[in-house]
Design a protein around this motif. Structure first.
Motif, short mmCIF file in Angstrom:
data_model
loop_
_atom_site.label_atom_id
_atom_site.label_comp_id
_atom_site.label_asym_id
_atom_site.label_seq_id
_atom_site.Cartn_x
_atom_site.Cartn_y
_atom_site.Cartn_z
N MET A 1 9.75 12.74 -23.84
CA MET A 1 10.32 11.64 -23.06
C MET A 1 9.31 11.15 -22.04
N ASN A 2 9.36 9.85 -21.76
CA ASN A 2 8.49 9.27 -20.74
C ASN A 2 9.30 9.00 -19.48
N VAL A 3 8.73 9.32 -18.33
CA VAL A 3 9.36 9.10 -17.04
C VAL A 3 8.52 8.11 -16.26
N THR A 4 9.14 7.04 -15.76
CA THR A 4 8.43 6.10 -14.90
C THR A 4 8.41 6.65 -13.48
N VAL A 5 7.22 6.77 -12.92
CA VAL A 5 7.05 7.23 -11.55
C VAL A 5 6.47 6.09 -10.72
N TYR A 6 7.18 5.68 -9.71
CA TYR A 6 6.68 4.69 -8.75
C TYR A 6 5.96 5.45 -7.64
N PHE A 7 4.95 4.82 -7.06
CA PHE A 7 4.19 5.55 -6.03
C PHE A 7 3.70 4.64 -4.92
N ALA A 8 3.45 5.28 -3.78
CA ALA A 8 2.70 4.70 -2.68
C ALA A 8 1.64 5.72 -2.32
N THR A 9 0.45 5.27 -1.96
CA THR A 9 -0.61 6.21 -1.61
C THR A 9 -1.54 5.62 -0.57
N ASN A 10 -2.02 6.50 0.31
CA ASN A 10 -3.03 6.12 1.29
C ASN A 10 -4.38 6.75 0.96
N ARG A 11 -4.56 7.15 -0.30
CA ARG A 11 -5.83 7.68 -0.76
C ARG A 11 -6.87 6.56 -0.94
N GLN A 12 -8.14 6.94 -0.95
CA GLN A 12 -9.22 5.98 -1.20
C GLN A 12 -9.17 5.52 -2.65
N ALA A 126 18.14 9.25 -12.04
CA ALA A 126 17.64 8.65 -10.80
C ALA A 126 16.23 8.14 -11.02
N ASN A 127 15.81 7.19 -10.20
CA ASN A 127 14.42 6.77 -10.15
C ASN A 127 13.61 7.84 -9.42
N MET A 128 12.29 7.85 -9.67
CA MET A 128 11.40 8.77 -8.98
C MET A 128 10.31 7.97 -8.28
N PHE A 129 10.15 8.24 -6.98
CA PHE A 129 9.13 7.58 -6.16
C PHE A 129 8.38 8.66 -5.40
N VAL A 130 7.04 8.66 -5.46
CA VAL A 130 6.25 9.68 -4.79
C VAL A 130 5.30 9.04 -3.80
N PHE A 131 5.18 9.66 -2.61
CA PHE A 131 4.10 9.28 -1.70
C PHE A 131 2.99 10.30 -1.92
N SER A 132 1.84 9.81 -2.40
CA SER A 132 0.71 10.67 -2.72
C SER A 132 -0.32 10.60 -1.59
N THR A 155 -5.96 15.87 6.46
CA THR A 155 -5.50 14.62 5.85
C THR A 155 -3.97 14.51 5.90
N ALA A 156 -3.28 15.66 5.89
CA ALA A 156 -1.82 15.63 6.02
C ALA A 156 -1.42 15.09 7.39
N ALA A 157 -2.11 15.56 8.44
CA ALA A 157 -1.82 15.08 9.79
C ALA A 157 -2.08 13.58 9.91
N ALA A 158 -3.15 13.12 9.26
CA ALA A 158 -3.51 11.70 9.33
C ALA A 158 -2.58 10.83 8.48
N SER A 159 -1.85 11.43 7.54
CA SER A 159 -1.02 10.66 6.62
C SER A 159 0.39 10.40 7.13
N GLY A 160 0.81 11.11 8.17
CA GLY A 160 2.15 10.88 8.70
C GLY A 160 2.40 9.43 9.06
N PRO A 161 1.51 8.77 9.82
CA PRO A 161 1.72 7.36 10.14
C PRO A 161 1.76 6.47 8.91
N ALA A 162 1.05 6.82 7.84
CA ALA A 162 1.09 6.02 6.62
C ALA A 162 2.46 6.11 5.95
N VAL A 163 3.05 7.31 5.95
CA VAL A 163 4.41 7.44 5.42
C VAL A 163 5.39 6.64 6.28
#
Length: 405
Positions: A1-12, A126-132, A155-163
């Motif tokens: 089965m294929n699962v659609t994953v939506y995402f947001a990321t603050n990676r380069q 349910a839909n799946m959305f990940v913040f990477s 990088t975790a500490a720096a990513s809080g404001p991005a979330v």
């Protein structure tokens, strides 16, 4: 089965040579010290019978962003496209969305594949959305205690404001919809390991961002998405965003729900918060608390004092239902052991905490999952679809079979 994953990321972003086409994301913070966020979607092939999963080649799609535009035109926001797709699905199919924040030692591909596996393994419609956020995948297949952990903690500490900015974009999107076009479905949040530390940073940032009305009233029209360093935290920045929040193997301080500078006000954003913990967790016992001197971890014994924190918080002890044989780090129980999965699914489905099956109460707001349930299920450790190739190239498959983070 294929699962659609939506995402947001603050990676380069990583682009194809000589083009602006984004083909992936690195393990470092992206533009503007990680405050720039890109949105997209991908397809993950999951085989529950074989306990395998992998990114479908060619399925990664990053939405366009155009913040500088000709006069008379409007900005193109990838967030609007992704949130719009989620809204359409939630409205048409009357189903919720699960948001996921992963733990440390995950590449971008790891994080979206992990989200796809969780979606299929949990079996919730349910839909799946990940913040990477930009954690680094170890080249030797298991997390490196000093190099990888130190990188990811920063990088975790720096990513809080991005979330937090992602949540504010969601608020703006929803607030701009006519009442008739709102889906009125739940959003649940699942955070694992260091992802809970990212969540702490997001919560604190939300309380230091002026809302749009307040921002417009300030001198110079302070933008709503700007973090106001030095401001006193304001609870008006917190909104009831989630239905259920699940914190699994949290690499966060055990006193977090007592501390206004940590997670004290998290319960304001949800109907309930469930903390899954284990005294046998090697990552938290040895790596986080031991070598990094982070102190007692929330993911080991749960909250320090249930009597002093919000009644919305419940602690669930998983110590009796994990095994070294299936999860050597005993840190991945939320995605490996069906008995823990079943408990989480009941919580996400709205079963009252005192009615969730296969638990025993151990104190006020505390429960322990019964060990005998392990005999009734087949415990499996998910492996990537391309396991042999990955072992030969980078050891990534070994990391996942061992649990990763």
């Amino acid at each position: 089965m294929n699962v659609t994953v939506y995402f947001a990321t603050n990676r380069q972003p990583i682009t194809a040579e000589g083009t602006n086409q984004i083909t992936g994301f690195s393990s470092e913070l992206g533009p503007v010290n990680g405050l720039n966020i890109r949105y997209g979607r991908a397809e993950i092939a999951v085989d529950l019978q074989a306990s395998s999963y992998g990114l479908v080649p060619g399925s990664l799609h990053v939405e366009d962003e155009q913040l500088i535009f000709p006069q008379g035109s409007r900005a193109v926001l990838g967030s609007n496209t992704i949130f719009g797709a989620l809204r359409t699905d939630m409205l048409a199919k009357a189903r919720p969305t699960i948001a996921f924040i992963h733990g440390f030692s995950n590449s971008f591909v790891d994080s979206i594949e992990r989200a796809g596996w969780i979606s299929a393994f949990y079996g919730i419609d349910a839909n799946m959305f990940v913040f990477s956020w930009p954690s680094v995948a170890s080249p030797v297949g298991v997390p490196l205690p000093f190099v990888d952990y130190q990188h990811d903690r920063k990088t975790a500490a720096a990513s809080g404001p991005a979330v937090a900015r992602t949540l504010r974009r969601l608020y703006d999107f929803v607030d701009g919809l006519p009442e008739s076009e709102r889906c009125n479905q739940s959003i649940h949040l699942v955070c694992h390991s260091m992802g809970v530390y990212v969540l702490r940073g997001a919560l604190q940032a939300l309380m230091q961002m002026p809302d749009p009305a307040a921002g417009a009233a300030m001198a110079g029209s302070v933008p709503a998405m700007v973090r106001m360093d030095g401001m006193q935290p304001a609870l008006t920045g917190l909104r009831r965003t989630f239905d259920k929040i699940v914190l699994a193997a949290a690499d966060e301080d055990a006193d977090a729900f007592d501390d206004p500078a940590k997670l004290k006000y998290l319960p304001r954003t949800a109907s309930s918060v469930t903390v899954y913990h284990s005294t046998k967790d090697w990552v938290l016992n040895t790596l986080s608390a031991g070598t990094k001197f982070n102190g007692p971890r929330l993911g080991n014994d749960g909250p320090d004092n249930m009597g002093s924190i919000s009644d919305k918080v419940t602690a669930v002890d998983c110590s009796d239902v994990t095994s070294f044989a299936q999860d050597p780090q005993e840190h991945q129980y939320y995605r490996i052991f069906p008995v823990v999965r079943d408990d989480i699914v009941q919580v996400l489905s709205g079963v009252p905490q005192n009615q969730v099956g296969n638990r025993d109460p151990t104190g006020s707001g505390r429960y322990r999952i019964r060990p005998q349930a392990r005999l009734a299920v087949r415990v499996t450790s998910p492996k990537p679809r391309t396991a042999k190739a990955r072992v030969a190239k980078s050891g990534a498959a070994k990391k996942r079979a061992a649990g990763g983070s």
